[in-house]
Scaffold this motif. Structure first.
Motif, short mmCIF file in Angstrom:
data_model
loop_
_atom_site.label_atom_id
_atom_site.label_comp_id
_atom_site.label_asym_id
_atom_site.label_seq_id
_atom_site.Cartn_x
_atom_site.Cartn_y
_atom_site.Cartn_z
N SER A 134 1.10 -1.05 0.12
CA SER A 134 -0.29 0.22 0.29
C SER A 134 1.09 1.19 0.28
O SER A 134 2.57 1.21 0.56
N ASP A 135 -0.22 2.09 -0.54
CA ASP A 135 0.76 3.70 -0.59
C ASP A 135 0.56 4.06 1.56
O ASP A 135 0.99 5.42 1.73
N HIS A 136 0.31 3.17 2.02
CA HIS A 136 0.20 3.75 2.80
C HIS A 136 0.74 2.91 4.07
O HIS A 136 0.61 1.94 4.64
N GLU A 137 0.75 3.70 5.29
CA GLU A 137 1.52 2.96 6.95
C GLU A 137 0.02 2.55 7.53
O GLU A 137 -0.85 3.27 8.10
N PRO A 138 -0.46 1.53 8.25
CA PRO A 138 -1.18 1.07 9.45
C PRO A 138 -0.86 2.21 9.98
O PRO A 138 -0.11 2.19 10.85
N ILE A 139 -2.32 2.61 10.51
CA ILE A 139 -1.60 3.81 12.09
C ILE A 139 -2.58 2.32 13.46
O ILE A 139 -3.82 1.79 13.11
N HIS A 140 -2.57 3.21 14.46
CA HIS A 140 -3.08 2.71 15.95
C HIS A 140 -3.62 3.41 16.84
O HIS A 140 -3.37 4.57 16.45
N ALA A 141 -4.49 3.03 17.07
CA ALA A 141 -5.16 4.78 18.42
C ALA A 141 -5.71 3.57 19.48
O ALA A 141 -6.90 2.72 19.24
N THR A 142 -5.60 4.06 20.87
CA THR A 142 -6.50 3.72 21.73
C THR A 142 -7.33 4.50 22.29
O THR A 142 -7.20 6.04 22.49
N LEU A 143 -8.53 4.20 22.30
CA LEU A 143 -9.52 4.71 23.32
C LEU A 143 -10.15 4.52 24.32
O LEU A 143 -10.18 3.58 24.14
#
Length: 188
Positions: free
Chosen positions: A10-19
């Motif tokens: 992909s041309d994007h990297e994964p992102i991670h969030a903690t809610l």
């Protein structure tokens, strides 16, 4: 064949969030724009590269490579590997997320995700756009995949006026009842 892994990225990297919820519990979301494997999807990316912009022959050659069957299969493998790692865990590692939201999906990827994970995870995809299925068409579908039960909601929809056409996008939206959480897979 030798470079299919690179062309499939992909041309994007994964992102991670903690809610953090009101009761101090947390809900972890991993998001990834996987880069849609249709002509418009990869051509837009390729033609924005400064060393390729305006060079039609090179753009066409790269577009053809990005859309080869073996590259599409490798792309699908990478998407499945990401979902498995994030939500199920792999090689003795625990899952990293409660939900994964994916963007820039075409119906074949949605179908593969349902086949691969439909018995062990919860999935909800955005509706198919009403436009015709052509090589130039951009599906840009989204999906929410979770280890927790999901209650599907109507897609969140936006409309954007581009230079030559009006684009309506649909974003898969769910409620995660056990967390009292509304979650949408947004593609901006």
């Amino acid at each position: 064949e030798k470079n299919k892994e690179i062309f499939a990225r992909s041309d994007h990297e994964p992102i991670h969030a903690t809610l953090t919820m009101d009761d101090s519990s947390s809900f972890k979301v991993s998001s990834w724009n996987v880069q849609e494997r249709v002509e418009n999807g990869v051509l837009t990316y390729i033609s924005s590269m400064p060393f390729i912009a305006g060079k039609g022959g090179l753009s066409r050659k790269l577009t053809n490579w990005f859309l080869r069957d073996e590259v599409r299969q490798e792309h699908l493998r990478q998407v499945m590997q990401f979902v498995r790692r994030e939500l199920i865990g792999s090689a003795g590692a625990r899952p990293r997320a409660d939900a994964v939201v994916l963007q820039e999906l075409s119906p074949d990827v949605i179908g593969a995700l349902s086949s691969e994970f439909g018995d062990e995870l919860y999935l909800h995809a955005s509706e198919l756009p009403p436009e015709p299925d052509t090589p130039q068409h951009c599906w840009a579908m989204t999906i929410v995949v979770s280890r927790h039960e999901l209650t599907p909601q109507p897609d969140v929809m936006t409309t954007t006026q581009q230079a030559t056409k009006l684009i309506t996008r649909r974003f898969a939206t769910v409620i995660v009842p056990s967390f009292n959480l509304l979650l949408s897979s947004v593609h901006v």
